[in-house]
Scaffold this motif. Structure first.
Motif, PDB file in Angstrom:
ATOM      1  N   ASP A 227      27.285   4.369 -45.999  1.00  0.00           N
ATOM      2  CA  ASP A 227      28.250   5.720 -46.252  1.00  0.00           C
ATOM      3  C   ASP A 227      27.925   6.298 -47.387  1.00  0.00           C
ATOM      4  O   ASP A 227      28.566   7.526 -47.592  1.00  0.00           O
ATOM      5  CB  ASP A 227      29.497   5.306 -46.044  1.00  0.00           C
ATOM      6  CG  ASP A 227      30.093   4.370 -47.113  1.00  0.00           C
ATOM      7  OD1 ASP A 227      29.461   3.883 -48.008  1.00  0.00           O
ATOM      8  OD2 ASP A 227      31.373   4.212 -47.463  1.00  0.00           O
ATOM      9  N   ALA A 228      27.132   6.187 -48.033  1.00  0.00           N
ATOM     10  CA  ALA A 228      26.571   7.061 -49.453  1.00  0.00           C
ATOM     11  C   ALA A 228      26.119   8.442 -48.951  1.00  0.00           C
ATOM     12  O   ALA A 228      26.492   9.096 -49.942  1.00  0.00           O
ATOM     13  CB  ALA A 228      25.664   6.281 -50.168  1.00  0.00           C
ATOM     14  N   PHE A 229      25.613   8.555 -47.688  1.00  0.00           N
ATOM     15  CA  PHE A 229      25.267   9.855 -47.447  1.00  0.00           C
ATOM     16  C   PHE A 229      26.296  10.861 -46.561  1.00  0.00           C
ATOM     17  O   PHE A 229      25.958  11.885 -46.071  1.00  0.00           O
ATOM     18  CB  PHE A 229      23.978   9.665 -46.887  1.00  0.00           C
ATOM     19  CG  PHE A 229      22.875   9.421 -47.702  1.00  0.00           C
ATOM     20  CD1 PHE A 229      22.133  10.161 -48.396  1.00  0.00           C
ATOM     21  CD2 PHE A 229      22.396   7.961 -47.693  1.00  0.00           C
ATOM     22  CE1 PHE A 229      21.239   9.715 -49.375  1.00  0.00           C
ATOM     23  CE2 PHE A 229      21.426   7.658 -48.437  1.00  0.00           C
ATOM     24  CZ  PHE A 229      20.778   8.559 -49.440  1.00  0.00           C
ATOM     25  N   GLY A 230      27.414  10.239 -46.559  1.00  0.00           N
ATOM     26  CA  GLY A 230      28.791  10.841 -45.884  1.00  0.00           C
ATOM     27  C   GLY A 230      28.840  10.576 -44.288  1.00  0.00           C
ATOM     28  O   GLY A 230      27.939   9.473 -44.054  1.00  0.00           O
ATOM     29  N   TYR A 231      29.627  10.961 -43.837  1.00  0.00           N
ATOM     30  CA  TYR A 231      30.141  10.817 -42.593  1.00  0.00           C
ATOM     31  C   TYR A 231      29.915  12.079 -41.506  1.00  0.00           C
ATOM     32  O   TYR A 231      30.469  12.056 -40.558  1.00  0.00           O
ATOM     33  CB  TYR A 231      31.540  10.477 -42.611  1.00  0.00           C
ATOM     34  CG  TYR A 231      31.826   9.109 -43.345  1.00  0.00           C
ATOM     35  CD1 TYR A 231      31.707   8.008 -42.399  1.00  0.00           C
ATOM     36  CD2 TYR A 231      32.481   9.348 -44.372  1.00  0.00           C
ATOM     37  CE1 TYR A 231      31.962   6.793 -43.403  1.00  0.00           C
ATOM     38  CE2 TYR A 231      33.015   8.141 -45.031  1.00  0.00           C
ATOM     39  CZ  TYR A 231      32.583   6.936 -44.511  1.00  0.00           C
ATOM     40  OH  TYR A 231      33.135   5.690 -45.279  1.00  0.00           O
ATOM     41  N   VAL A 232      28.940  12.637 -41.830  1.00  0.00           N
ATOM     42  CA  VAL A 232      28.379  13.912 -40.958  1.00  0.00           C
ATOM     43  C   VAL A 232      27.903  13.193 -39.684  1.00  0.00           C
ATOM     44  O   VAL A 232      26.912  12.473 -39.766  1.00  0.00           O
ATOM     45  CB  VAL A 232      27.515  14.851 -41.672  1.00  0.00           C
ATOM     46  CG1 VAL A 232      27.140  16.020 -40.569  1.00  0.00           C
ATOM     47  CG2 VAL A 232      28.175  15.394 -42.971  1.00  0.00           C
ATOM     48  N   PRO A 233      28.550  13.422 -38.449  1.00  0.00           N
ATOM     49  CA  PRO A 233      28.103  12.827 -37.308  1.00  0.00           C
ATOM     50  C   PRO A 233      26.788  13.184 -36.953  1.00  0.00           C
ATOM     51  O   PRO A 233      26.403  14.502 -36.920  1.00  0.00           O
ATOM     52  CB  PRO A 233      28.979  13.475 -36.313  1.00  0.00           C
ATOM     53  CG  PRO A 233      30.298  13.953 -36.835  1.00  0.00           C
ATOM     54  CD  PRO A 233      29.740  14.290 -38.436  1.00  0.00           C
ATOM     55  N   GLY A 234      25.814  12.058 -36.659  1.00  0.00           N
ATOM     56  CA  GLY A 234      24.374  12.409 -36.224  1.00  0.00           C
ATOM     57  C   GLY A 234      23.447  12.866 -37.581  1.00  0.00           C
ATOM     58  O   GLY A 234      22.280  12.766 -37.228  1.00  0.00           O
ATOM     59  N   VAL A 235      24.057  12.984 -38.771  1.00  0.00           N
ATOM     60  CA  VAL A 235      23.360  13.305 -39.740  1.00  0.00           C
ATOM     61  C   VAL A 235      23.080  12.079 -41.056  1.00  0.00           C
ATOM     62  O   VAL A 235      22.169  11.623 -41.319  1.00  0.00           O
ATOM     63  CB  VAL A 235      23.736  14.609 -40.534  1.00  0.00           C
ATOM     64  CG1 VAL A 235      22.676  14.904 -41.814  1.00  0.00           C
ATOM     65  CG2 VAL A 235      23.363  15.833 -39.622  1.00  0.00           C
ATOM     66  N   GLY A 236      24.444  11.618 -41.483  1.00  0.00           N
ATOM     67  CA  GLY A 236      24.652  10.743 -42.411  1.00  0.00           C
ATOM     68  C   GLY A 236      23.551   9.362 -42.049  1.00  0.00           C
ATOM     69  O   GLY A 236      23.095   8.962 -42.927  1.00  0.00           O
ATOM     70  N   GLY A 237      23.960   8.959 -40.696  1.00  0.00           N
ATOM     71  CA  GLY A 237      23.114   7.684 -40.596  1.00  0.00           C
ATOM     72  C   GLY A 237      21.577   7.818 -40.388  1.00  0.00           C
ATOM     73  O   GLY A 237      20.865   7.071 -41.117  1.00  0.00           O
TER      74      GLY A 237
END
Length: 107
Positions: free
Chosen positions: A37-47
């Motif tokens: 989760d270090a790169f945030g929870y932006v759907p489709g982007v963070g992962g």
């Protein structure tokens, strides 16, 4: 051709000494692992960003391991060659002394 055994040995010794630094670099790479989760929870982007980052860190670690092992192998091989050349030189000198004793004054 004359080999500079002391220079070859010094090269090999430095190579073996560098292994500690490459091990430190690899250990440093494991310290940069971050949670998903270090790169945030932006759907489709963070992962996707995390996956790319994790792959990059893993690849860097693999390359560092490969380079470390290759350098160590090269250094150990050079040391073996130095030992063999030194033995050959000693054996050749002994042969020359034996030949001189058998044939005094011969050149």
């Amino acid at each position: 051709m004359k080999a500079d055994l002391s220079a070859m040995f010094a090269f090999a010794d430095r190579g073996i000494g560098r292994r500690d630094r490459t091990d430190q670099a690899r250990n440093g790479l494991s310290a940069v692992n971050v949670p998903r989760d270090a790169f945030g929870y932006v759907p489709g982007v963070g992962g996707r960003v995390y996956d790319a980052y994790a792959e990059f860190v893993s690849d860097c670690s693999d390359v560092t391991d490969f380079a470390s092992h290759a350098l160590l192998s090269l250094s150990e091989t050079v040391k073996e060659v130095v030992d063999l050349l030194a033995e050959t030189d000693l054996a050749g000198a002994a042969d020359l002394r034996a030949d001189e004793q058998l044939h005094p004054g011969a050149k």
